[in-house]
Structures are given as structure tokens and as C-alpha cells.
Write a protein that holds these residues in place. Structure first.
Motif, PDB file in Angstrom:
ATOM      1  N   GLU A 202      55.978  -1.587  -3.665  1.00 22.63           N
ATOM      2  CA  GLU A 202      55.411  -0.790  -2.590  1.00 22.63           C
ATOM      3  C   GLU A 202      56.550  -0.336  -1.693  1.00 22.63           C
ATOM      4  OE1 GLU A 202      51.715  -2.159  -0.542  1.00 22.63           O
ATOM      5  OE2 GLU A 202      53.064  -2.260   1.209  1.00 22.63           O
ATOM      6  N   VAL A 203      56.487   0.920  -1.256  1.00 24.61           N
ATOM      7  CA  VAL A 203      57.538   1.451  -0.387  1.00 24.61           C
ATOM      8  C   VAL A 203      56.900   2.005   0.886  1.00 24.61           C
ATOM      9  CG1 VAL A 203      59.212   1.935  -2.188  1.00 24.61           C
ATOM     10  CG2 VAL A 203      57.490   3.661  -1.657  1.00 24.61           C
ATOM     11  N   ARG A 204      57.614   1.800   1.984  1.00 29.69           N
ATOM     12  CA  ARG A 204      57.206   2.295   3.299  1.00 29.69           C
ATOM     13  C   ARG A 204      58.396   2.997   3.940  1.00 29.69           C
ATOM     14  NH1 ARG A 204      52.421  -0.250   5.331  1.00 29.69           N
ATOM     15  NH2 ARG A 204      51.602  -1.828   3.886  1.00 29.69           N
ATOM     16  N   THR A 205      58.173   3.611   5.078  1.00 30.64           N
ATOM     17  CA  THR A 205      59.244   4.310   5.780  1.00 30.64           C
ATOM     18  C   THR A 205      60.422   3.378   6.041  1.00 30.64           C
ATOM     19  OG1 THR A 205      57.770   5.918   6.818  1.00 30.64           O
ATOM     20  CG2 THR A 205      59.861   5.477   7.930  1.00 30.64           C
ATOM     21  N   GLY A 206      61.609   3.831   5.667  1.00 35.67           N
ATOM     22  CA  GLY A 206      62.821   3.045   5.855  1.00 35.67           C
ATOM     23  C   GLY A 206      63.239   2.242   4.649  1.00 35.67           C
ATOM     24  N   ASP A 207      62.398   2.187   3.615  1.00 31.93           N
ATOM     25  CA  ASP A 207      62.753   1.444   2.403  1.00 31.93           C
ATOM     26  C   ASP A 207      63.649   2.280   1.493  1.00 31.93           C
ATOM     27  OD1 ASP A 207      61.270  -0.762   3.138  1.00 31.93           O
ATOM     28  OD2 ASP A 207      59.504  -0.198   1.961  1.00 31.93           O
ATOM     29  N   ALA A 208      64.505   1.598   0.754  1.00 35.77           N
ATOM     30  CA  ALA A 208      65.347   2.244  -0.248  1.00 35.77           C
ATOM     31  C   ALA A 208      65.238   1.469  -1.551  1.00 35.77           C
ATOM     32  CB  ALA A 208      66.801   2.308   0.209  1.00 35.77           C
ATOM     33  N   VAL A 209      65.201   2.182  -2.662  1.00 39.22           N
ATOM     34  CA  VAL A 209      65.199   1.583  -4.001  1.00 39.22           C
ATOM     35  C   VAL A 209      66.504   1.978  -4.679  1.00 39.22           C
ATOM     36  CG1 VAL A 209      64.077   1.528  -6.250  1.00 39.22           C
ATOM     37  CG2 VAL A 209      62.690   1.591  -4.176  1.00 39.22           C
ATOM     38  N   LEU A 210      67.244   0.989  -5.164  1.00 43.43           N
ATOM     39  CA  LEU A 210      68.523   1.227  -5.835  1.00 43.43           C
ATOM     40  C   LEU A 210      68.292   1.274  -7.338  1.00 43.43           C
ATOM     41  CD1 LEU A 210      70.804  -1.245  -3.838  1.00 43.43           C
ATOM     42  CD2 LEU A 210      70.082   1.081  -3.241  1.00 43.43           C
ATOM     43  N   ILE A 211      68.812   2.321  -7.970  1.00 47.78           N
ATOM     44  CA  ILE A 211      68.581   2.521  -9.408  1.00 47.78           C
ATOM     45  C   ILE A 211      69.934   2.715 -10.099  1.00 47.78           C
ATOM     46  CG2 ILE A 211      67.352   3.878 -11.137  1.00 47.78           C
ATOM     47  CD1 ILE A 211      65.435   4.765  -8.938  1.00 47.78           C
ATOM     48  N   PRO A 212      70.580   1.624 -10.496  1.00 55.19           N
ATOM     49  CA  PRO A 212      71.841   1.759 -11.225  1.00 55.19           C
ATOM     50  C   PRO A 212      71.632   2.252 -12.652  1.00 55.19           C
ATOM     51  CG  PRO A 212      71.214  -0.542 -11.082  1.00 55.19           C
ATOM     52  CD  PRO A 212      70.229   0.217 -10.245  1.00 55.19           C
ATOM     53  N   ASP A 213      70.407   2.049 -13.194  1.00 56.95           N
ATOM     54  CA  ASP A 213      70.104   2.455 -14.564  1.00 56.95           C
ATOM     55  C   ASP A 213      68.595   2.409 -14.744  1.00 56.95           C
ATOM     56  OD1 ASP A 213      69.383  -0.345 -15.146  1.00 56.95           O
ATOM     57  OD2 ASP A 213      71.537  -0.706 -15.148  1.00 56.95           O
TER      58      ASP A 213
END
Length: 279
Positions: A202-213
Motif C-alpha cells: 500500500e502506498v500513501r503520500t510521501g512513500d517511495a518504492v525502490l525498484i532495482p530490478d
């Protein structure tokens, strides 16, 4: 994350933030509010002096395309905001020093991508074929509530010349509230042959998801909550600066289905124009 970088600044009225670029190039992108960006000596090629950029910015990410400022590797800068605001610094490790520059909001290409419930808006402010950087690629994506974005799932974690780029990616989210109810959305990343990243969050304002691959998508906007995400991408030296993706073979067929559907009429989101500044 070895190549792509993100920092989000919250500045109060009159507050200033000194910044050293180090071994990365950066773009200062207003998310809410405007700012002054001062680039000190050492920025750009030999012979260029200090630069000052006045960024008009915007009310929020759903109210228009913003202007921005490019800061080169090894430079020093100060970001100040008279009224306060929120500002993204998107960066990439790089080798070459390019000149500090201003990017006008009016020059940002706005693209409507997909159709039906997969329609989204892409603000290509630093796409590979739009704005000159050494390694950095960055765009904004806005998705109406109830739609699926970043779909079909795709990847860019292997360098296959002419077919796929090797790019890390950061997704930074802001989700519109509904009245007093904070917004939510969801992000999926699944393992690919070249990586092990496996995320359903779940993502909300201010969240970041890191996707190296990995295969990434969908980004799901909950009904009633428009979704914004800032994509920051960068890869290793020695490959072209380009965005080449490979769709997940189980889901690539969805692109053909769009040919018989209309784009979501809620797009494009409001785009600020020069006449908005007229008293």
C-alpha cells in the motif's frame, strides 16, 4: 540503489537548504510551491559563473506541470522558498558535467497513454528524448482514481541493445485525498529472470518504492483517489541514455485491447498556462 536517487525537501517560509551535488546530476522539481535555486561556482563547463533560477512551481502535483532547474555534477546549490513548499531532487550518478539550466513548464510534453481504465497522463519533463542529461531520466505520471497505471507490467533490468535498457527506478507517490480521508494506492513488483524484487504494498503520500530490478506494475489508484508518481531512472555508464522496456509476456496483449477503447475523459489534469499569472 547504485545509480538513481531521490530526495524530497519540505521547506518552511523563508527557509533555505544548501546542497552539494557530489558525483550526481540533479533536477530540482517543485511538488508544491515555488523556490529560488542558486547554483554556485563550479557548476557547468569552465567559464560559467553562478546562476539563479526562479521556479514558479505549482499549487500541487495535480494542478499543473511545473518548471524545474538542472544542477550539474560537482556543483553546489542553495534552494530557498519565500512562501515554503515541497520540492523533489531527482538525481543520477554520472560522469560528465553539463551546464546548469532552466526547464520551462510550457516546454514539457504531456502524453496521454493507454485507454479505458488503463489511461494515465505522463509529463515527460526529463524523458530521454526531451531534456539533455548525462544519465538521468525522469517523468511524472498521473492516474485517475480507479485506474491501473504502469500496466502491462514491464521491466528494464537487462541491457539488450536496441531492445531493453538497464535502469534502476524510484517511484515516489502522492495520493489525492477524498475530503478528510487520506488517499491510498497499491504498487506491485514481481521477480524477473534478472532480479529478485517482490513487492505488493500500500502506498500513501510521501512513500517511495525502490525498484532495482523486476517486472513493475500495476500501480493501482483506489477509486476516488487520484494517484501521482514521480519516476526517477538511471543506469550504469557504457550504455545509451534511453528508455527501452520489455512487457511481461503474460500481459502484453492488453496493449492491443486499447485500440477499441477511448481514453479516460478525466485526463489531462489541469495544466497551468502563462495567462494564469495575469493579475
Amino acid at each position: 540503489m547504485g545509480f538513481a536517487a531521490l530526495r524530497v525537501l519540505e521547506l518552511g517560509p523563508g527557509e533555505a537548504f544548501p546542497y552539494a551535488c557530489g558525483d550526481r546530476e540533479w533536477i530540482v522539481l517543485p511538488l508544491a510551491g515555488g523556490c529560488t535555486v542558486r547554483c554556485g561556482e563550479g557548476t557547468g563547463p569552465a567559464g560559467t559563473g553562478p546562476r539563479v533560477f526562479e521556479l514558479r512551481g505549482r499549487e500541487n502535483v495535480f494542478r499543473g506541470v511545473s518548471d524545474f532547474a538542472y544542477l550539474p555534477r560537482d556543483g553546489r546549490a542553495e534552494i530557498a522558498s519565500a512562501a515554503g513548499g515541497r520540492f523533489a531532487l531527482v538525481g543520477a550518478r554520472c560522469e560528465n558535467v553539463l551546464p546548469a539550466r532552466y526547464g520551462a513548464a510550457e516546454g514539457v510534453p504531456v502524453e496521454i497513454r493507454g485507454a479505458g481504465h488503463c489511461t494515465r497522463q505522463v509529463n515527460n519533463f526529463a524523458a530521454a528524448d526531451v531534456f539533455d542529461c548525462d544519465r538521468l531520466i525522469a517523468v511524472e505520471v498521473l492516474t485517475p482514481g480507479g485506474n491501473w497505471s504502469s500496466y502491462p507490467p514491464h521491466k528494464h533490468d537487462e541491457f539488450d541493445p536496441g531492445h531493453e535498457s538497464r535502469l534502476e527506478e524510484v517511484y515516489y507517490f502522492e495520493i489525492a485525498p477524498h475530503g478528510d480521508t487520506p488517499g491510498i494506492g497499491y504498487q506491485r513488483v514481481t521477480p524477473s529472470p534478472a532480479g529478485k524484487t517482490d513487492i505488493l504494498t500500500e502506498v500513501r503520500t510521501g512513500d517511495a518504492v525502490l525498484i532495482p530490478d523486476g517486472w513493475h506494475g500495476p500501480s493501482i489508484a483506489a477509486p476516488g483517489h487520484d494517484m501521482y508518481y514521480l519516476n526517477v531512472m538511471a543506469g550504469p555508464a557504457g550504455q545509451p541514455r534511453e528508455w527501452l522496456i520489455r512487457d511481461h509476456p503474460d500481459h502484453a496483449w492488453i496493449r492491443d485491447a486499447w485500440s477499441g477503447q477511448d481514453a479516460d475523459p478525466r485526463l489531462p489534469f489541469h495544466r497551468q498556462r502563462a495567462e494564469d499569472e495575469t493579475p
